[in-house]
Write an enzyme that holds these catalytic residues in place. Structure first.
Site, PDB file in Angstrom:
ATOM      1  N   ASP A 400     104.405  72.010 -58.680  1.00  0.00           N
ATOM      2  CA  ASP A 400     105.035  71.581 -60.079  1.00  0.00           C
ATOM      3  C   ASP A 400     106.154  72.435 -60.187  1.00  0.00           C
ATOM      4  OD1 ASP A 400     104.525  69.727 -62.148  1.00  0.00           O
ATOM      5  OD2 ASP A 400     105.067  71.513 -63.163  1.00  0.00           O
ATOM      6  N   GLU A 429     108.222  69.797 -55.681  1.00  0.00           N
ATOM      7  CA  GLU A 429     108.489  68.886 -56.712  1.00  0.00           C
ATOM      8  C   GLU A 429     109.784  69.199 -57.280  1.00  0.00           C
ATOM      9  OE1 GLU A 429     107.655  68.927 -60.446  1.00  0.00           O
ATOM     10  OE2 GLU A 429     107.480  66.921 -60.996  1.00  0.00           O
TER      11      GLU A 429
END
Lengths: 679, 679
Positions: A400, A429
């Site tokens: 993330d 990401e």
């Protein structure tokens, strides 16, 4: 060994003559390479590494070169070699290729030397043809053969001895010349070159061989707590296990879970990201850590570590790998805040700064400080966290927001993990500026999220995919085309209805060899917060129970796509994507084919989700190796329709509601020559 | 100072955590640079160096960066700095520019750091605008200002002291905020950044600042022995001096002499390269060396060293520099053969191998061996030869066949010479494969011969010039466009008549900022050996007396071209060349303009030397900064015609015999607003 011209001298300094190599050969423009060899080129196990280089020297000497490959750090004994071949004399372009069997880190480089024998054969042959006397040249050739004999062993040594004896016995140059320029002798001489004055390319270039699924996989993202059937209650790993057959039936092979850890209570967010959580609101799974533990713990309502392991095992048995979210951030209740306050930054008033992007605030999250006084304890703890989950069956980490953490941390931790577990993958990401997105791919992330999610028109898709497949970034960036994410319900899907979902699934699955959907996509879920890209009533902040068979779903299409992908090796690669002409701006026409051209897939896909379209497509006959007048079979793989077509331009009718795309497999019908005997 | 992410770690190794820098910033894609900084970027004195880079870090901190430049080897104290500016946030693209005044070798690099003050101002402003309390932020800002005060001196230190005092006296944040976010304070804070954690780009990049004439010059090549008036007799340096006014009147500023050294008698070549020289044949000036001396001697029939010096001095006084041929090869009679046999390669029969390109033989020439046992004595002798001629006024060396000599030799000798004489130029006559041609430009040759001589059609010229001006090679290769040479009378000139000579002169003079002709071109001399590119009765092998005013010459055109070049700064550069649309495949339409667009030159030139042509040209209004409806003056510089045109497309008529090209100077007529007062 000589140093390459490129490796000397220091730009700023004068040149010390005695530092120069003797007779260096120039080896340059070695490709692939990423940023002059600073970063690894990525390949997957089973691929080959094809290397091209510009290799030349002053004058007219013939050259020879080898491509060398070894496992990283293997030392000089570890090199494997293959000869390189001169493929374009005018450009001095050489090429070599090696198969890559095992995953891991490798190094490759090039070595080149003057091929005295070939030069000699060229010279003596030309002179002989021009009727010139070659007695002196023969004496020079003899000396070369003698030197090779000194280097050689075994049969070759014996062979050279015999040749030299014949040469000395027969005193007529008319007889000795054919002996010396024979192809047999050339082959033996090529095996015993004098490489004492060889030149090494000045770089040893890194190569990362990734697991095959890094390059070919279909991902399914889910919230484990939303896999249950009872509204307002946590779904469990047991519920996830119950869903596995359905997910596998759709053809997915990576199952990706958002964080499964305990969730903090301080400043917990409520439904739709509201500041005050209701009494029963579960909180965002990204506010990691609470009384029950942190990044190595499991939320007790999901099940136990044993339950998780059972889920992983079951998925593995069904042919799926499990990917876990790695979000390096903490709820204020995370055990690290208590046990390692030095991993956080405190403000003048003694509080820890919570995450914010002014004026936005994320009060339920605090960030760690990567450059604090005990930074390496933190870095090692994060590494150990990854090791912990690998120990429990996780083989992929979806990371993330990696772009808000230091690049050197990622480079260190990914290399550290992959040196022990080369099969582990990291998905970045990094929805951020292109240079950072690319940098994270360069320093080790296996795969990257991309801007595909927002590229909708023919021009946008063509431009973006051309950049991804035709520029240097194809060497290090493997994009994972997600159609949607818990944070992104693109406007195209919000407004385009079921055809939009069909179109985006087809594009993702055929443009890229790796793609993914976030659960709900297969149900065409398009309930957004007005004016935003966010899901209304997002499962990030509340419990959700889905009807996985609700009317209008496109599970059959997704299953068909995934089976087409598996059946057609052309779709296993990304770098082979090429765009072709068609006459309709609402339709993209593109294709991929295997190098042997034994599997050719062409796709015509609409980008307009509303209006039916007639399209004329130009089939790339040259690329397919099909003559203008030769028939080829065209199987449309979604409908099963078959055609026998000839020539370049062909027509199709696409209807967003029914068939927003055609996926053609092209099979040339080879002409048979009946004059030849049957075999 | 922090190391750049690019500079670590070793590709093959695991990463030692303690080796990592704290808070590195990523500095990459620095351009210009040649092969990752291995080779120098070339500029001319008076140019500026504009550097772009991609600079970013994790997270959202504001950054600052400087471009640094120093003379090569000047040490850390030698850096000059200018701030770089963020010109594209999405691409993290920064730019800085520095003027280059003096010739010589330089180094440049980039340093970047986190701009804590700007980050703080951004954050506190956004929060304040959103109505959030900023009391804590103000305390953080105060700490930053205090740190800057500790670093600062003089007025700035006093200023910061006052600001901090005001801050501490006034306790209301409403009053303190404007004080802290003021532009005055920002300017002071920017002068005292904390650079202790700055990141240095991992390369120090080389730059060579060449003399202005490296980039803008017109060359005239001559055989001194053919400048006389008496058939069968050596022309002398005195004859050359007599011709200087005429050459200068044509507008040339470099006078280039083929070798002026003694010529061997052994195997001397006769007329038209025949094997047997006649009794009075002078031999090829490239068969250097005889009883009278070698590379440091002058052929006695040309004159004395004093005569040569007088020739150079006279040329200099008229504004011309003198270029000498450097051909590293010997007649068998060269003193080196006697004094330094170890500089040559002997064959098994004890003879020295003469030059050959089988089956072609050059019996009048033997080559030196650059990698022999005493190679560095030879290398130093060659260096001393250059020094000798520099000592006698030569400032430019045109190097014969550099691609058959080792690249490291050239790199060493050119750097060695230019470190003492930065104004000296080397022109590479590397008519060979593109990689070698480019490599010689990279390692130090100031200018290069190019393939221009054989590029005739619109497509050939457009493609080739686009490569030369739009790819990396524009950073290091300055092509010298020769229309012809003693070895090359291109078929286009052989067959195209006078218009062909006019066309090639115009193309050479306007496409490239450096060009040259070999004497006879101005007379449209096109007598070739049938089927070859060679001159019939070439002055390479015999005496020649020219009538420099013979009918049909194009000296007036050449003079006009050279004056147009001098008058129009747009033509002083090569890299600014751009091609524009026109509707006739026999006409090329292209242009150059200064960066300020105060000199705009557009050229429409025929490539077909036979057929007159009507052509419609699309004037590049956007590039010229002229609105669609605004008139602009167009002066055709060869004829003196003037036009007042508006809009994009314009027509012209070209006739090979009369005006095979139009050279337009475009002068926008700026609209005047009569509502404004007169000034």
């Amino acid at each position: 060994m000589n140093k390459c011209v490129r490796s000397m001298p220091e730009p700023g300094a004068s040149i010390d003559l005695s530092s120069l190599s003797s007779q260096p050969i120039i080896v340059e423009a070695v490709r692939p390479q990423v940023d002059d060899g600073r970063f690894a080129v990525k390949r997957a196990a089973g691929d080959s590494l094809r290397v091209e280089a510009t290799i030349f020297a002053e004058g007219h000497d013939a050259l020879a070169a080898v491509l060398k490959l070894r496992p990283a750090g293997a030392g000089d004994d570890g090199w494997r070699e293959v000869p390189m071949v001169l493929v374009n004399h005018g450009l001095a372009l050489w090429r070599g290729e090696m198969a890559l069997e095992d995953m891991g880190r490798y190094e490759y480089t090039i070595e080149a030397w003057r091929d005295a024998w070939t030069s000699w054969v060229n010279e003596v042959s030309k002179k002989h043809e021009a009727g010139q006397d070659v007695e002196l040249e023969l004496a020079e050739g003899r000396a070369l053969a003698q030197r090779a004999m000194a280097l050689s062993h075994g049969d070759d040594s014996q062979y050279l001895k015999t040749v030299l004896k014949g040469f000395d016995t027969d005193r007529e140059s008319a007889a000795r010349l054919p002996l010396m320029v024979s192809e047999d002798l050339a082959a033996v001489m090529a095996r015993w070159p004098d490489r004492s004055e060889a030149t090494a390319y000045d770089r040893i270039l890194p190569l990362q061989v990734e697991p095959p699924r890094a390059r070919f996989a279909a991902w399914y993202e889910m919230f484990p707590r939303s896999q249950g059937t009872e509204p307002g209650r946590w779904g469990t790993f047991e519920d996830c296990i119950r869903r596995l057959p359905e997910v596998r039936a759709m053809g997915f092979d990576v199952l990706y879970f958002v964080p499964i850890h305990p969730i903090g209570v301080t400043h917990r967010k409520g439904r739709n990201n509201s500041l005050m959580a209701g009494r029963d609101d579960p909180g965002s799974p990204y506010a990691i850590g609470g009384a029950e533990g942190g990044h190595m713990a499991i939320h007790p309502d999901l099940g136990t570590l044993e339950d998780f392991e059972r889920l992983v095992r079951t998925a593995n048995h069904m042919g799926m790998e499990v990917a876990l979210d790695l979000a390096i951030q903490c709820s204020p209740d995370h055990p690290w805040v208590r046990d390692h306050p030095d991993w956080f930054t405190f403000r003048p008033d003694g509080t820890i700064k919570y995450a914010e992007n002014p004026p936005k605030k994320y009060q339920d999250i605090v960030n760690v400080e990567f450059f604090g006084p005990h930074q390496y304890d933190l870095w090692r703890e994060l590494r150990d966290t990854l090791e912990f989950w690998i120990g429990h069956g996780v083989t992929i980490f979806r990371v993330d927001n990696p772009h808000t953490k230091p690049v050197p941390f990622w480079e260190w931790v990914i290399r550290d993990i992959k040196d022990r577990h080369p099969y582990v993958q990291f998905l970045s990401e990094a929805f951020t500026r292109p240079p950072m997105m690319k940098m994270l791919a360069k320093i080790g992330f296996t795969q990257s999220y991309s801007y595909f999610t927002w590229r909708n028109s023919k021009q946008e898709i063509t431009e973006y995919l051309t950049e991804l497949t035709q520029t240097e970034c194809v060497e290090y960036m493997l994009p994972n085309f997600f159609t949607n994410t818990p944070d992104i319900l693109p406007e195209y899907l919000q407004r385009g209805g079921r055809p939009a979902f069909m179109i985006r699934a087809i594009l993702a699955a055929t443009l890229s060899s790796v793609y993914g959907i976030y659960n709900g996509f297969e149900l065409c879920e398009n309930d957004a917060i007005p004016g935003k890209e966010e899901y209304n009533n997002s499962e990030k902040y509340q419990f959700k129970v889905w009807d996985w068979d609700r009317p209008g779903h496109i599970k059959d299409l997704i299953a068909a796509l995934n089976h087409i992908r598996v059946d057609n090796p052309a779709l296993w690669r990304f770098d082979t994507l090429r765009f072709y002409d068609c006459d309709n701006d609402d339709v993209i026409f593109y294709g991929k084919m295997t190098e042997a051209r034994d599997n050719i897939i062409l796709v015509a896909c609409m980008t307009n989700p509303f209006d039916p379209a007639h399209v004329w497509m130009e089939f790339p006959l040259e690329a397919m190796g099909i003559p203008e007048d030769q028939a080829f079979e065209v199987d449309e793989l979604l409908s099963g329709e078959r055609h026998l077509w000839t020539g370049r331009w062909h027509h199709y009718y696409l209807d967003p509601a029914e068939n927003p795309a055609a996926i053609f497999r092209v099979i040339p019908w080879r002409p048979v020559d009946y004059h030849a005997p049957c075999l």
